[in-house]
Design a protein around this motif. Sequence first.
Motif, short mmCIF file in Angstrom:
data_model
loop_
_atom_site.label_atom_id
_atom_site.label_comp_id
_atom_site.label_asym_id
_atom_site.label_seq_id
_atom_site.Cartn_x
_atom_site.Cartn_y
_atom_site.Cartn_z
N ASN A 119 55.54 -96.39 -56.47
CA ASN A 119 54.30 -97.15 -56.51
C ASN A 119 54.58 -98.64 -56.32
OD1 ASN A 119 51.35 -96.78 -56.98
ND2 ASN A 119 51.72 -98.23 -58.64
N MET A 120 55.66 -99.15 -56.93
CA MET A 120 56.05 -100.55 -56.75
C MET A 120 56.38 -100.83 -55.29
SD MET A 120 58.44 -101.10 -60.11
CE MET A 120 59.14 -102.59 -59.41
N ALA A 121 57.04 -99.88 -54.63
CA ALA A 121 57.43 -100.09 -53.23
C ALA A 121 56.21 -100.27 -52.33
CB ALA A 121 58.26 -98.90 -52.75
N GLY A 122 55.08 -99.71 -52.75
CA GLY A 122 53.85 -99.87 -51.98
C GLY A 122 53.34 -101.30 -51.95
N PHE A 123 53.86 -102.15 -52.85
CA PHE A 123 53.44 -103.55 -52.90
C PHE A 123 54.50 -104.49 -52.33
CE2 PHE A 123 50.89 -101.50 -56.17
CZ PHE A 123 49.63 -102.03 -55.90
N ILE A 124 55.42 -103.94 -51.53
CA ILE A 124 56.49 -104.73 -50.93
C ILE A 124 56.43 -104.60 -49.41
CG2 ILE A 124 58.99 -105.05 -50.76
CD1 ILE A 124 59.21 -103.81 -53.56
N LYS A 125 56.60 -105.72 -48.72
CA LYS A 125 56.53 -105.72 -47.26
C LYS A 125 57.59 -106.66 -46.70
CE LYS A 125 53.12 -106.23 -43.51
NZ LYS A 125 51.70 -106.50 -43.22
N SER A 126 58.09 -106.35 -45.53
CA SER A 126 59.08 -107.20 -44.88
C SER A 126 58.47 -108.57 -44.53
CB SER A 126 59.59 -106.55 -43.59
OG SER A 126 60.30 -105.37 -43.88
N TYR A 127 59.25 -109.61 -44.73
CA TYR A 127 58.82 -110.96 -44.40
C TYR A 127 58.48 -111.08 -42.92
CZ TYR A 127 59.17 -116.03 -43.70
OH TYR A 127 58.93 -117.33 -43.35
#
Length: 208
Positions: A97-105
């Motif tokens: 779920n945390m990974a869903g709030f991470i995106k490549s710069y």
Amino acid sequence: MVCFCDIPLKFISRNHTERYGSYGIGFKKDWGTTNKVSPILYRLEQSGFSNSFRNSSFELNNIIERLEGLKMLYGENDSEILNIQSMLGALHSHSENMAGFIKSYEELYQGEIRNNYIDREWRWVPERTKKEFHEKDDESYREELNRKYHENPDHLFFDVNDLNYLVVKEKKDIDVMIGKIRNLGLSEEEKFALVQKIIDIDSINSDM
């Protein structure tokens, strides 16, 4: 997953409209926070954060796999192993779920490096939906995931009062939008409120 951009109208540039189009819906921010929409975290590929997050996910998967081996040694119904397995499963779910709030710069898009940071992206990630991740940002894989999610979707709900703007490209589009609003199954009061929220990109750019 539903994505939003936290960009004031005066900062909507040609770069943004070229990327996402000149039509959109502007929501009130308190509607977003009430519905657990959150700013995301942008990561550089070889940063300390990226390496730590990647390694922690790898180690967690290793522990889960080794636990399966211990079950064979101590028995499928060992209560302590079952408890640990349950806790690790919950930890794995939270990590996804945390990974869903991470995106490549930044990312490669249509042959060019695209900076994602300027989007000021917020996301709503449904907690109950099974997450699937791919090591590369592959458009065909993304389309396949969207198809799967649409078979059993989660929903965000909103009404007329949750909207700030209905954004169209040009002044001539306003009449078209008004015509579509008139055909909606809403009260006359709601239709009138929606019409007042229409704004065109050309006017935004000329006034700011």
